[in-house]
Design an enzyme around this catalytic site. Sequence first.
Site, PDB file in Angstrom:
ATOM      1  CB  CYS A 174      -0.949   0.006   1.195  1.00 40.52           C
ATOM      2  SG  CYS A 174      -2.015  -1.453   1.290  1.00 40.52           S
TER       3      CYS A 174
ATOM      4  CG  HIS B 153      -3.314   3.346   2.379  1.00 37.37           C
ATOM      5  ND1 HIS B 153      -3.888   2.999   1.180  1.00 37.37           N
ATOM      6  CD2 HIS B 153      -3.294   2.196   3.128  1.00 37.37           C
ATOM      7  CE1 HIS B 153      -4.196   1.712   1.193  1.00 37.37           C
ATOM      8  NE2 HIS B 153      -3.842   1.201   2.366  1.00 37.37           N
TER       9      HIS B 153
ATOM     10  CG  ASN C 211      -6.822  -1.014   1.497  1.00 32.48           C
ATOM     11  OD1 ASN C 211      -6.129  -0.544   0.595  1.00 32.48           O
ATOM     12  ND2 ASN C 211      -6.284  -1.521   2.602  1.00 32.48           N
TER      13      ASN C 211
END
Length: 336
Positions: free
Chosen positions: A103, A243, A273
Amino acid sequence: MYVPDRVLTNRDLEQLVDTSDEWIVERTGIRERRIAAPDQASSDLALIAAQRALAMAKVDAKDVDQIVLATTTPDRILPSCACTMQRKLGATKAAAYDMFAACTGFIFGMGLARGLIGGGVAETVLVVGVETLSRIVDYGDRNTCVLFGDGAGAAVFQACEHGLGIHAVDMRSDGELGEVLEVPAGISRNPASERTVAGREHFIRMQGKKLFPFAVRSMEHSTRHCCELAGWAADDVDVFVPHQANLRIIDGVRERLGLSPEKVYVNIDRFGNTSSASIPVALDELVRARRVTPGSKVAFAAFGGGATWGASTMTWTAPVPEPAELAAAGATGRAS
């Protein structure tokens, strides 16, 4: 940016696992996520996002010197997803390679782009974050299948006036935390076999309770470090782009940084996500909404498997796109 057309809602997931819309929203903030079509691989999503970013930047693909493609879900192990996309894009001059930092991949890509341009190695760097996480999500595991979605975002980096652009990039890793978020099988340590398939070892496994405090602390510390290097107080930041992993993590970082909710961009409710794609997708939406304009002080922060984490601070320089330019650069759907 590009997100697939198919929407998977929390109500849809209620039909697959023991969960509910209320449970998912309360614990994650996610209401729906996008899922790639069966004929779409990561390079297909990345291609559309890259074409739109180049159109918005008014840069020809043949003028790109380097392509840094951040992903955990490449089309194949070999060749790289970046090389596959380079061929489709027609970026014949560019060196292309994958960034494998989960990520945090787009933040690491920003750091690499800054170094390549500052060091005189490249004039134009295309950084892409793309994921088709739906291909490695176990839709029998309610703790992970509710979290992830598919998507792609991209940005074009070039040199700018001294004192503007990227001020700092903080890039960190701690391999001791590797098992907190992992896909146990598939490559050299545990090759694919009937046993690994039967054991569902090719899907994401996550220890969420260990991840939460690490995520909040690491994103706060990296952001503060980058603000200090930029000569800013945290409150000087106009827009914070975290994020999009979990709304409670985002709120935890925001509170520790002392930022008002209005300064923190959140789209996790619509996309879930999307790992390395979450920050460039959010940035694209901010530019299109004119919430990031020349002079805006922008901070980015992420954490991910590895473990990896990092942040960046930037004074935005690109001009505000005209409506016709935004239309030409697309926003949704497969057509570029």
